[in-house]
Design an enzyme around this catalytic site. Sequence first.
Site, PDB file in Angstrom:
ATOM      1  N   HIS A 196     -11.400  -7.191   0.220  1.00 31.05           N
ATOM      2  CA  HIS A 196     -11.979  -7.912   1.358  1.00 31.05           C
ATOM      3  C   HIS A 196     -13.421  -7.471   1.597  1.00 31.05           C
ATOM      4  O   HIS A 196     -14.285  -8.273   1.944  1.00 31.05           O
ATOM      5  CB  HIS A 196     -11.150  -7.653   2.619  1.00 31.05           C
ATOM      6  CG  HIS A 196      -9.955  -8.535   2.732  1.00 31.05           C
ATOM      7  ND1 HIS A 196      -8.847  -8.198   3.474  1.00 31.05           N
ATOM      8  CD2 HIS A 196      -9.679  -9.742   2.190  1.00 31.05           C
ATOM      9  CE1 HIS A 196      -7.950  -9.163   3.386  1.00 31.05           C
ATOM     10  NE2 HIS A 196      -8.432 -10.106   2.616  1.00 31.05           N
ATOM     11  N   CYS A 228     -12.834 -20.984 -10.424  1.00 32.34           N
ATOM     12  CA  CYS A 228     -13.175 -20.932  -8.994  1.00 32.34           C
ATOM     13  C   CYS A 228     -12.961 -19.536  -8.425  1.00 32.34           C
ATOM     14  O   CYS A 228     -12.984 -19.339  -7.221  1.00 32.34           O
ATOM     15  CB  CYS A 228     -12.363 -21.959  -8.200  1.00 32.34           C
ATOM     16  SG  CYS A 228     -10.580 -21.687  -8.256  1.00 32.34           S
TER      17      CYS A 228
END
Length: 567
Positions: free
Chosen positions: A197, A492
């Site tokens: 994160h 992606c």
Amino acid sequence: MSSTSAAHAPTIITGIGVSPGRVVAPAVLMPDPVAEPPSGRRLPPGTDYAAVSKRIGAASEVVRAALDAAADRAQGDSADLLHATAAIAADPTLVADAEQRVVDDRLVPERAVWEAAEAVSAQFEALGGYFAERTRDIADVRDRLVAELTGRPAPGVPAHEAPFVLVAADLAPAIVATLDTERVLAIVTGTGGPTSHTAILARARGIPTVVAARGAEAAVLAEGLVLVDGSAGTVTVDPTEEQVLAALALAAQVRTFDGHGHTADGHHVELLANVGDPADAAPAAAAGAEGVGLFRTEFGFLDRDEAPTIDEQVAAYRRVLAAFPGRKVVVRTLDAGADKPLPFLAGDAEVNPALGVRGLRTATRHPEVLDDQLTAIARAAAAETAEVWVMAPMVSTVDEAQQFVASCTAHGLPVAGVMIEVPSAALLSGPILAHAAFASIGTNDLTQYAMAADRLLGAVAELSDPWQPAVLHLVAAACAGGAQQGRPVGVCGEAAANPALAAVLVGLGVSSLSMTPRALPDVAALLAVTPLDECRRLAQLALAASSAADARAVVRTGLPVLEELGL
């Protein structure tokens, strides 16, 4: 800014570059974390234990309010993560457990909080997946609560007069989300992985960042000058004056993207944007993105006790489609399940959620959720002019691909594809793409599953690297299957945002790259000066490498233009 003396020759620390850019600035070390309160510290006899326990609830409210206020000042993923961390601070289970430890065990409040947080963290760690990802956030909340209870400043970034490079062992997402980018010019952490994160937020915010730079804290002196190269993944301690001037000149370059990705010899490579929230669509279009290669739809399902209605979904999807009239928007159906728990998708507890019921697999138990979503996507597509493609996450078999395509066809969605995140899908891409119209490789999960390495665990960060030759071989296999069927295969995952790796992916046969909009100009600049044959040559060098470090090094050596471009 003075030159380096002979007694202080430059030292280069190598980590993993996760957010591009070059910065020269003094280093500021993150202060020591909040110390663990001594074990067994208890309140004296005769204390009103119930009254003292209430201090924990009050501290929880102060911490929650501070995090929510910070979230209100942030945007997009940063705001979402801060609100999620605030929710942990206000978690009634955590607070009640800590209060009970004060009353029953007569622990001082700060020790009670520490032990309660440890218990919750252990439970989350055992559950794995999404829950395991939150353990760092639990520790962050724990430290904030202990600081509030002991009257010390909340843990966080130290104050410093001049802009600086923040150096730390690791950083909680809540801290990265609230960094003042006018003050913190770059980030260096000793641990952490390229898809944590922290890394994702740093990239989204455009902060040059190097993670897994082992030994950085020990090598960097507070206030000492450092040169951070977020593309090469290096940290130069005590750089020479020549190095400083070169870095500053490169950092001064401003790039834009004209909306047409191509190699030096004119081979078209679609450069698309990843969008995680409807609010991200307009900025992505303004950045020149040729379309959307990954529209994550989870935003509409999170923090809800029941699924959003079809009308709610239609309204949200139209906001994204409206930003890209006449251009491609690839909508990914709900990527949720045991590792991203949603109340209306609740199933049995899973020992290893990363390998459990997630992504498309949730449709087996809850077909109505997928059916409603496809209905909403079709209605939104009919109301706008964007070219809508739809893809399913976590496809593992040919049968799954065939069934998903049939469902999309039944809803009037003719362009249905699959995510390739599982090695089986990469190896079976030919048969899968005999049914699906396209494939998009999610390199974050593909790396995790190929290397058996949790992509959010710093201890295995070296394995959780998309430069791993094994991962590149799987990408090559997926592209070969696409070529066999005449189907496009894109990427992606976070790998698409790395200019050097983007060239390798194009050389492997990838037709489109979808990334954070901030990365578009750099990727476009590198491809525009690199012929397709050169991309193919570099791809073969990377495939032949014996390690991720070797693959990265041989490609960067083969691309001297990276230095000229400051990449």
